[in-house]
Enzyme design. Structure first.
Site, PDB file in Angstrom:
ATOM      1  N   ASN A 102       0.820  -1.212   0.000  1.00  0.00           N
ATOM      2  CA  ASN A 102       0.000   0.000   0.000  1.00  0.00           C
ATOM      3  C   ASN A 102       0.855   1.265   0.000  1.00  0.00           C
ATOM      4  O   ASN A 102       0.465   2.289  -0.556  1.00  0.00           O
ATOM      5  CB  ASN A 102      -0.974  -0.009   1.187  1.00  0.00           C
ATOM      6  CG  ASN A 102      -2.052  -1.077   1.024  1.00  0.00           C
ATOM      7  OD1 ASN A 102      -2.214  -1.629  -0.058  1.00  0.00           O
ATOM      8  ND2 ASN A 102      -2.769  -1.379   2.083  1.00  0.00           N
ATOM      9  N   ASP A 160     -10.303  -5.016  -5.992  1.00  0.00           N
ATOM     10  CA  ASP A 160     -10.897  -5.991  -5.082  1.00  0.00           C
ATOM     11  C   ASP A 160     -12.410  -5.936  -4.982  1.00  0.00           C
ATOM     12  O   ASP A 160     -13.003  -4.884  -5.065  1.00  0.00           O
ATOM     13  CB  ASP A 160     -10.368  -5.694  -3.663  1.00  0.00           C
ATOM     14  CG  ASP A 160      -9.444  -6.775  -3.208  1.00  0.00           C
ATOM     15  OD1 ASP A 160      -9.388  -7.792  -3.903  1.00  0.00           O
ATOM     16  OD2 ASP A 160      -8.816  -6.610  -2.177  1.00  0.00           O
TER      17      ASP A 160
END
Length: 435
Positions: free
Chosen positions: A24, A122
């Site tokens: 991330n 996702d």
């Protein structure tokens, strides 16, 4: 033909494992290279699909990308091809990558305009992008969504610093607005800013490039706009989600594992949450050592009531590790309520765990109660499909602890977030084969 992992579980593992660089953080700091025409060197970059796709996308835009070694790249964003953003290639590549939203802030700041196809990624409930665009609008950008070509377009020839109260403490939203604000005129104040270590890393990197940011690590950031930014070198933190995953893996398989170079002070309450499940871990230098345990017991609250583990924005417990905690609790002694507040469909993978013999009550899309088996009953191996990155690794941990053979399909989901996970687990003695 999709790939799958075949796992023969029930064996304890042993050895050392080094976490990859933080996925991330990588998506944010790699996007930040667009803010300068000077060379930026970034090291400890994980070799995973989401990150490699973003690097490829920067190359397509005209950034000079050089791979110095396996985990280090240099980026030089001197000439950016503005026409590329209207191309079909950009639509296809940008749309397939959740992280592509992160290029909007830097492009807006440096060139006054940006467009991005509606992002993919996702399936864990809606991921709103409103925070990003509301922030850009406050800085003076015009925003429009074109439903015909599926592009978000943002235009701002003249970004002005201002006071922004973010509607949610979104990590990527904060990062994007920070990157837009560093080159804006005047002072920008961002309140309800996310303060995750990844965001602190981004702010420290921007500061080394010449940005003026104060309040790093708090939820109130003050940014004084500067004319231009220069090059820098930056090293990514180790991925705390991987570190948490490996702590859970050690406990559930009764293994003695050392996790190397974890940057312990950046892990927040992650080690303590695993300790609440009864997992012993000790810090040795900057490594976490987890002894082999036959048995771990979930603490209760002081008044004896059932332990609840819930996610919250940093410095609370990260939602990305709740699936791991849920799985590890299956073999603990005692019960725990897992409360997933931040995403609405991340607990739906418990049906697979029930098939393996876990005792879990799914209360609603956000809450599950796990009744620990205390290793009295082993899970049994089954065939299953991974719904998202984090659930995938949770199922992998369950499979490694189960008796018999498990097959996990759709492992592309796992590999978006974890590099060479099968090879690294094999080195610990796991019986895992890719088919």
């Amino acid at each position: 033909m999709t790939n799958a992992f075949v796992i023969n579980g029930g064996k304890p593992l042993k050895g050392e494992i080094t976490p990859q660089g933080a996925k991330n953080e990588a998506l944010q700091v790699i996007s930040a290279v667009l803010l300068t025409e000077e060379k930026v060197t970034i090291s400890n970059i994980p070799d995973i699909k989401d990150v490699n796709k973003l690097i490829e996308l920067l190359g397509d835009m005209g950034v000079i990308v050089e791979r110095v070694n396996e985990h280090t790249y240099t980026f030089e964003a001197k000439d950016i091809n503005q026409d590329f953003f209207a191309s079909e290639t950009f639509k296809a590549k940008g749309g397939g990558l959740r992280g592509s939203i992160m290029i909007v802030g830097p492009l807006l700041a440096r060139f006054g305009k940006a467009s991005i196809p509606k992002p993919g990624g996702d399936k864990i409930g809606r991921r709103r992008l409103d925070t990003h665009f509301l922030g850009f609008e406050k800085l003076g950008a015009q925003f429009n969504y074109n439903p015909e070509d599926g592009f978000f377009n943002v235009d701002a020839s003249n970004l002005q610093g201002t006071y922004i109260l973010l509607d949610e403490a979104s990590v990527t939203g904060t990062a994007n607005v920070v990157m837009a604000a560093v080159l804006a005129k005047g002072t920008t104040t961002i309140y309800n800013a996310a303060c995750e270590p990844y965001l602190q890393q981004l702010c420290k990197m921007l500061s080394r490039m010449g940005a003026k940011i104060s309040g790093i690590g708090s939820n109130l950031l003050t940014i004084e706009g500067v004319e231009k930014l220069g090059g820098t070198e930056h090293r990514l933190l180790p991925d705390m989600i991987e570190i948490g995953s490996f702590i859970g893996l050690a406990a559930m398989t009764g293994s003695e594992i050392t996790i190397k170079d974890v940057q312990y002070k950046e892990l927040g309450m992650i080690p303590d949450v695993f300790r609440r499940l009864g997992i012993k871990l000790e810090l040795r230098g900057d490594d976490i050592f987890i002894p082999a345990q036959d048995h771990y017991e979930i603490e209760t609250f002081i008044d004896g009531s059932i332990m609840t583990i819930a996610d919250a924005p940093w410095p609370g417990f990260t939602p990305d590790l709740l699936s791991i905690v849920l799985v590890v609790a299956i073999q603990a002694k005692g019960s725990v309520l897992i409360h997933q507040k931040m995403f609405e469909s991340r607990l739906f993978f418990v049906d697979k765990l029930l098939d393996m013999g876990a005792q879990i009550i799914l209360c609603d899309p956000h809450r599950a109660t796990v009744i620990g088996l205390d290793n009295q009953v082993k899970l049994r191996g089954i065939s299953m499909t991974s719904p998202d990155i984090r659930a995938g690794v949770s199922l992998l941990i369950a499979a490694l602890s189960a008796q018999g053979q498990s097959t996990i399909y759709n492992i592309e989901q796992i590999e978006r977030g974890y590099q060479h996970i099968d090879t690294r687990l094999k080195a610990l003695g796991a019986d895992i084969t890719r088919i």
